[in-house]
Design a protein around this motif. Structure first.
Motif, PDB file in Angstrom:
ATOM      1  N   ARG A 126      -9.574 -11.753  21.525  1.00  0.00           N
ATOM      2  CA  ARG A 126     -10.621 -11.548  22.509  1.00  0.00           C
ATOM      3  C   ARG A 126     -10.117 -10.662  23.657  1.00  0.00           C
ATOM      4  O   ARG A 126     -10.779  -9.699  24.065  1.00  0.00           O
ATOM      5  CB  ARG A 126     -11.006 -12.936  23.023  1.00  0.00           C
ATOM      6  N   ARG A 129      -9.562  -7.069  22.558  1.00  0.00           N
ATOM      7  CA  ARG A 129     -10.821  -6.334  22.430  1.00  0.00           C
ATOM      8  C   ARG A 129     -11.290  -5.835  23.801  1.00  0.00           C
ATOM      9  O   ARG A 129     -11.735  -4.698  23.949  1.00  0.00           O
ATOM     10  CB  ARG A 129     -11.866  -7.273  21.804  1.00  0.00           C
ATOM     11  N   GLN A 130     -11.177  -6.709  24.817  1.00  0.00           N
ATOM     12  CA  GLN A 130     -11.550  -6.301  26.176  1.00  0.00           C
ATOM     13  C   GLN A 130     -10.629  -5.185  26.677  1.00  0.00           C
ATOM     14  O   GLN A 130     -11.072  -4.229  27.323  1.00  0.00           O
ATOM     15  CB  GLN A 130     -11.480  -7.505  27.125  1.00  0.00           C
TER      16      GLN A 130
ATOM     17  N   VAL B  33     -19.773 -14.960  29.438  1.00  0.00           N
ATOM     18  CA  VAL B  33     -18.725 -14.153  28.790  1.00  0.00           C
ATOM     19  C   VAL B  33     -18.228 -14.851  27.529  1.00  0.00           C
ATOM     20  O   VAL B  33     -17.483 -14.267  26.748  1.00  0.00           O
ATOM     21  CB  VAL B  33     -17.525 -13.871  29.734  1.00  0.00           C
ATOM     22  N   PHE B  34     -18.621 -16.105  27.334  1.00  0.00           N
ATOM     23  CA  PHE B  34     -18.246 -16.804  26.103  1.00  0.00           C
ATOM     24  C   PHE B  34     -19.427 -16.805  25.137  1.00  0.00           C
ATOM     25  O   PHE B  34     -19.459 -16.019  24.202  1.00  0.00           O
ATOM     26  CB  PHE B  34     -17.731 -18.211  26.419  1.00  0.00           C
ATOM     27  N   PHE B  37     -20.997 -13.226  24.609  1.00  0.00           N
ATOM     28  CA  PHE B  37     -20.008 -12.129  24.594  1.00  0.00           C
ATOM     29  C   PHE B  37     -20.619 -10.804  24.137  1.00  0.00           C
ATOM     30  O   PHE B  37     -20.451  -9.773  24.779  1.00  0.00           O
ATOM     31  CB  PHE B  37     -18.813 -12.511  23.705  1.00  0.00           C
ATOM     32  N   ASP B  38     -21.362 -10.835  23.010  1.00  0.00           N
ATOM     33  CA  ASP B  38     -21.882  -9.585  22.454  1.00  0.00           C
ATOM     34  C   ASP B  38     -22.948  -8.959  23.361  1.00  0.00           C
ATOM     35  O   ASP B  38     -22.953  -7.736  23.570  1.00  0.00           O
ATOM     36  CB  ASP B  38     -22.453  -9.819  21.045  1.00  0.00           C
ATOM     37  N   VAL B  47     -16.512  -6.845  29.429  1.00  0.00           N
ATOM     38  CA  VAL B  47     -16.944  -8.257  29.394  1.00  0.00           C
ATOM     39  C   VAL B  47     -16.291  -9.049  30.524  1.00  0.00           C
ATOM     40  O   VAL B  47     -15.498  -9.971  30.306  1.00  0.00           O
ATOM     41  CB  VAL B  47     -16.638  -8.913  28.030  1.00  0.00           C
TER      42      VAL B  47
END
Lengths: 205, 205
Positions: A126, A129-130, B33-34, B37-38, B47
């Motif tokens: 995660r 990816r950020q 943000v959890f 997320f998308d 994000v």
């Protein structure tokens, strides 16, 4: 004034370079929040780098707040204020560079501060990816000429982007590759060649 | 303008309350943000909450930078600037509150985002020690009257301290106890009773 922290921290390095750029005199005390936890705690119980101790003995933290304090009260040079949209864009690029640092540090901490069996891959994926998205946005900004005036213009976005880039390249070169970020690599090289960056170099060797 | 993020984040809540206090109009879009997320990534690939999207479409991040932008460009009310030592002290208390939030979040993440066998106790102990020290310093500040003018004076240190306190009490009540922090508890109660805090309440139930 005393600035406490190690130059391998992007927030410490950002602060040292910024104070120098502003002409604010200070001494750098390279205490580590890891190896020097107890000594650091004696100065600042929150053990947070960078820490700035003012001549009056006030103990400040947080690179953005230290720089804001220096800019408003101590600086001999002043950055132009610009228009509303220029300020918004300035803050956007600075925030991207701050996030790039933060996500890089999270990866480094996950990899180096805990034994392998305590690493949590979904968390790492995660964060990575950020990190990748953030550097892609930053590369676009610099590809579009965000640092055209650097190195003459060591603005906060330009300082922080170059500091973050160097940190990521040193610590997680597998995740942040030069060939994917030519504009950032060029920006970094320009900044690292300035007297301010040379005065507070990334510690190597 | 649109502010994106959930009010259970102390940084999002700080930003919402601060913008309201400044008289800046905005819509709050509570994306996670959890869980989200998308959807969040579609607006801001980094994000990162809070995210502010300006009317011109500029995507800003970082609560301190969003508040600085609003204060310098959009605010209808202005905080007094004060003396150099007052500014240093203001920044010190604000930084303590930011660290209290950050360390609380690190504990919550360590406890809730990873399976028990991936938790790393030396890391947790280190963060909890920093958290305890930070709240002790903050309690001393408030015990010495840092928030005497609250709730009339919803300054950044006062907002952030109250927001951090509430977050910690909700999420890690075992680590941050009311009986050890009577001044902070009283400060929190005063702030939570203001219209600004009530407009952006900590989500419960």
């Amino acid at each position: 004034m005393k600035l406490i922290g190690m130059l391998d921290s992007p927030y410490v390095r950002r602060t040292a370079i910024s104070l120098k750029k502003m002409g604010v005199p200070f001494a750098l005390d390279q205490l580590s929040v890891f190896g020097g936890f107890d000594a650091f705690e004696a100065v600042n119980p929150a053990v947070k780098a960078p820490t700035l101790v003012t001549d009056e003995g006030e103990v400040l933290m947080d690179s953005s707040l230290i720089i804001d304090f220096a800019k408003r009260r101590l600086a001999t040079t002043e950055e132009p204020d610009g228009t509303t949209s220029a300020l918004a864009h300035h803050h956007r690029v600075l925030a991207l560079a701050l996030v790039a640092s933060e996500k890089s540090i999270q990866v480094v901490y996950e990899r180096s501060l805990r034994p392998a069996e305590r690493m949590h891959l979904p968390w790492l994926e995660r964060v990575e990816r950020q990190l990748a998205s953030t550097y892609k946005l930053l590369e676009t900004e610099y590809g579009n000429g965000a640092s055209e005036k650097a190195p003459e213009d060591l603005s906060q976005p330009n300082i922080m982007s170059a500091v973050a880039w160097r940190f990521s390249r040193e610590m997680i070169p597998d995740l942040v590759r030069e060939q994917d970020h030519p504009a950032l690599a060029a920006h970094s090289a320009r900044c690292e060649a300035t007297p301010e960056f040379k005065a507070y170099p990334y510690p190597t060797g």
